[in-house]
Design a protein around this motif. Sequence first.
Motif, PDB file in Angstrom:
ATOM      1  N   GLN A 112       0.849  -1.182   0.000  1.00 15.68           N
ATOM      2  CA  GLN A 112       0.000   0.000   0.000  1.00 15.68           C
ATOM      3  C   GLN A 112       0.892   1.242   0.000  1.00 15.68           C
ATOM      4  N   GLY A 113       0.308   2.384  -0.277  1.00 16.54           N
ATOM      5  CA  GLY A 113       1.046   3.644  -0.225  1.00 16.54           C
ATOM      6  C   GLY A 113       1.564   4.075  -1.584  1.00 16.54           C
ATOM      7  N   LYS A 114       2.580   4.944  -1.564  1.00 10.83           N
ATOM      8  CA  LYS A 114       3.146   5.514  -2.794  1.00 10.83           C
ATOM      9  C   LYS A 114       3.949   4.454  -3.544  1.00 10.83           C
ATOM     10  N   ILE A 115       3.626   4.248  -4.806  1.00  9.21           N
ATOM     11  CA  ILE A 115       4.269   3.238  -5.651  1.00  9.21           C
ATOM     12  C   ILE A 115       4.868   3.953  -6.862  1.00  9.21           C
ATOM     13  N   LYS A 116       6.110   3.613  -7.207  1.00 11.85           N
ATOM     14  CA  LYS A 116       6.758   4.136  -8.418  1.00 11.85           C
ATOM     15  C   LYS A 116       7.301   2.967  -9.216  1.00 11.85           C
ATOM     16  N   ARG A 117       7.080   3.004 -10.516  1.00  9.23           N
ATOM     17  CA  ARG A 117       7.611   1.988 -11.425  1.00  9.23           C
ATOM     18  C   ARG A 117       8.233   2.704 -12.624  1.00  9.23           C
ATOM     19  N   ASP A 118       9.279   2.094 -13.186  1.00  8.04           N
ATOM     20  CA  ASP A 118      10.019   2.717 -14.289  1.00  8.04           C
ATOM     21  C   ASP A 118       9.890   1.914 -15.576  1.00  8.04           C
ATOM     22  N   ILE A 119       9.948   2.640 -16.689  1.00  2.00           N
ATOM     23  CA  ILE A 119      10.017   2.061 -18.026  1.00  2.00           C
ATOM     24  C   ILE A 119      11.304   2.594 -18.634  1.00  2.00           C
ATOM     25  N   PHE A 120      12.141   1.686 -19.117  1.00  2.00           N
ATOM     26  CA  PHE A 120      13.442   2.064 -19.679  1.00  2.00           C
ATOM     27  C   PHE A 120      13.382   1.943 -21.193  1.00  2.00           C
ATOM     28  N   ILE A 121      13.803   3.014 -21.884  1.00  2.00           N
ATOM     29  CA  ILE A 121      13.785   3.048 -23.344  1.00  2.00           C
ATOM     30  C   ILE A 121      15.218   3.188 -23.833  1.00  2.00           C
ATOM     31  N   GLU A 122      15.686   2.159 -24.531  1.00  2.00           N
ATOM     32  CA  GLU A 122      17.033   2.200 -25.103  1.00  2.00           C
ATOM     33  C   GLU A 122      16.897   2.526 -26.588  1.00  2.00           C
ATOM     34  N   SER A 123      17.667   3.535 -27.036  1.00  2.00           N
ATOM     35  CA  SER A 123      17.568   3.974 -28.430  1.00  2.00           C
ATOM     36  C   SER A 123      18.950   4.298 -28.983  1.00  2.00           C
TER      37      SER A 123
END
Length: 166
Positions: A112-123
């Motif tokens: 529960q609470g504040k959740i952060k998730r990342d998406i990584f883009i390699e170019s």
Amino acid sequence: MAGKDKKYVLNKVMKKLILSFVFVILQANSVFAIHNPRLEIIPQSWDFGKVTEAKKLTHNFIIKNTGNDTLEIKHLTTSCGCVEAFMPFHKLYPGEATYLTVSIDVKQIKTQGKIKRDIFIESNDPENRLKTITVSLELDIKSDAIQKNPKVVHAVSAITPQQPKI
């Protein structure tokens, strides 16, 4: 030739030389211009706000090539199995744009609470080979929602008898 005439002719020649020099420099810049792709992400992060029910959340980011060469998206990865990222096109010509659809399955998140998730883009953007998008939310699922499918957990502890000290 009089003194004034020499100065006049000299000024004219200097102006022509300077203009020619500037013209040559401008032409050289256009001939030797560096062609690079540029990855632009709009917006660079997204906050879903407070989430009170277990569901799948989706947001579309705009991926744009603001450079002057072809942009290639080599890899899309995420920081968690609860996040999916999909792009219909992985090659963008200068000025082109596409959507990056990011979905987060709240049912898979166990805290529960504040959740952060990342998406990584390699170019192939030489200045930003790896860019990160962050999605966040505040998870507040009431306990009665969890009680609909109660699970029984049995805790067993093993006690090892100790030899008495003599």
